[in-house]
Write an enzyme that holds these catalytic residues in place. Structure first.
Site, PDB file in Angstrom:
ATOM      1  N   SER A  36       0.858  -1.186   0.000  1.00 47.55           N
ATOM      2  CA  SER A  36       0.000   0.000   0.000  1.00 47.55           C
ATOM      3  C   SER A  36       0.890   1.229   0.000  1.00 47.55           C
ATOM      4  O   SER A  36       2.040   1.184   0.475  1.00 47.55           O
ATOM      5  CB  SER A  36      -0.883   0.003   1.258  1.00 47.55           C
ATOM      6  OG  SER A  36      -1.540   1.248   1.423  1.00 47.55           O
ATOM      7  N   TYR A  61      -2.478   0.408  10.889  1.00 47.33           N
ATOM      8  CA  TYR A  61      -2.495  -0.246   9.578  1.00 47.33           C
ATOM      9  C   TYR A  61      -1.255   0.147   8.786  1.00 47.33           C
ATOM     10  O   TYR A  61      -0.594  -0.704   8.176  1.00 47.33           O
ATOM     11  CB  TYR A  61      -3.758   0.153   8.818  1.00 47.33           C
ATOM     12  CG  TYR A  61      -3.758  -0.218   7.353  1.00 47.33           C
ATOM     13  CD1 TYR A  61      -3.988  -1.524   6.954  1.00 47.33           C
ATOM     14  CD2 TYR A  61      -3.531   0.751   6.370  1.00 47.33           C
ATOM     15  CE1 TYR A  61      -3.983  -1.872   5.604  1.00 47.33           C
ATOM     16  CE2 TYR A  61      -3.534   0.415   5.028  1.00 47.33           C
ATOM     17  CZ  TYR A  61      -3.753  -0.900   4.648  1.00 47.33           C
ATOM     18  OH  TYR A  61      -3.744  -1.232   3.318  1.00 47.33           O
ATOM     19  N   LYS A 116       1.934  -2.042   7.034  1.00 47.19           N
ATOM     20  CA  LYS A 116       2.329  -1.959   5.629  1.00 47.19           C
ATOM     21  C   LYS A 116       3.792  -1.507   5.478  1.00 47.19           C
ATOM     22  O   LYS A 116       4.469  -1.903   4.520  1.00 47.19           O
ATOM     23  CB  LYS A 116       1.382  -1.023   4.864  1.00 47.19           C
ATOM     24  CG  LYS A 116      -0.012  -1.617   4.674  1.00 47.19           C
ATOM     25  CD  LYS A 116       0.053  -2.942   3.916  1.00 47.19           C
ATOM     26  CE  LYS A 116      -1.307  -3.509   3.584  1.00 47.19           C
ATOM     27  NZ  LYS A 116      -1.230  -4.758   2.789  1.00 47.19           N
TER      28      LYS A 116
END
Length: 255
Positions: free
Chosen positions: A146, A161, A165
């Site tokens: 991402s 999150y 990543k």
């Protein structure tokens, strides 16, 4: 992509969004794809669609909870028994919970670590061992990362999150180095999309669907098929070319 015809690919999180688009693209190119998710009804429907469309490959749905290592190992064992092993591993499954760093719930953090980091690492390890056992020297491991693995946006709901990543960014480079040290020609690639119009935001903002819809309405987003095209590009590069990381954003995205 001709050299991948008849070869076996594993796609995690294959039931919806990016995973479903990648799965369909690989089947279109003649690959035998094991698509896994916690529920397989949507993958079964996709398999039927691929068959009725006359696509040259095959989609095999497989039920697997990626937060459970035993289920992952059982899946790889089944793939070995039924299809010899994995030649391409696409670690697509990932999730985000709105759990800020200063007030978030530990369970939410743990789930993100289990799926986004640990499951990816376990699948990579098992895929490599599968390739090594069969002397497969041209395999490929692709991590769907991402843009959140390259910058931190000022939004508390995605900070943890983003940390997972960033881990994927480091893991992909570590995998590349270890594959090289093992004197293989197996390749490792990360693909890092920005905003993609999928179910992702609706899951992140589960209690506020209007906020999720507004996220996608704000700009012309990437589509799942755009990421599938990037996967095909990485796979179709000449064997001596390793695509390290593809960063892709909507033209209108700020960061």
């Amino acid at each position: 992509m001709d050299r991948w015809k008849g070869r076996v690919a594993l796609v995690t999180g294959a039931s919806v969004g990016i995973g479903a688009a990648i799965t369909k693209a690989l089947v279109r190119h003649g690959m035998k794809v094991v698509g896994c998710a916690r529920t397989v009804e949507k993958i079964e429907k996709l398999a039927a669609e691929c068959q009725s469309a006359g696509l040259s490959g095959t989609l095999i749905p497989y039920k697997c909870d990626l937060s459970n290592e035993e289920e992952i190992l059982s899946m790889f064992s089944a793939i070995k028994t039924l299809h010899q092993g994995v030649d391409v591993c696409i670690n697509n499954a990932g999730l985000a919970h709105s759990e800020p760093l200063l007030s978030g719930k530990t369970d939410g953090w743990r789930t993100m670590m289990d799926v986004n980091v640990l499951a990816l690492s376990i699948c990579t390890r098992e895929a490599y061992q599968s390739m090594k056992e069969r002397n497969v020297d041209d395999g490929h491991i692709i991590n769907i990362n991402s843009m959140s693995g390259h910058r931190v946006v000022p939004s508390a709901s995605v900070h943890f999150y983003s940390a997972t990543k960033y881990a994927v960014t480091a893991l992909t480079e570590g995998i590349r180095q270890e594959l090289r040290e093992a004197k293989t020609h197996i390749r490792a690639t990360a693909i890092s999309p920005g905003l993609v119009e999928t179910e992702f935001a609706f899951r992140l903002h589960g209690d506020d669907p209007e906020k999720a819809a507004a996220t996608y309405a704000s700009i012309k987003c990437l589509e799942a098929g755009d990421i599938a095209s990037a996967v095909v590009y990485a796979l179709s590069a000449p064997p001596h070319v390793q695509i390290g990381d593809i960063l892709m954003r909507p033209v209108e995205q700020v960061s």
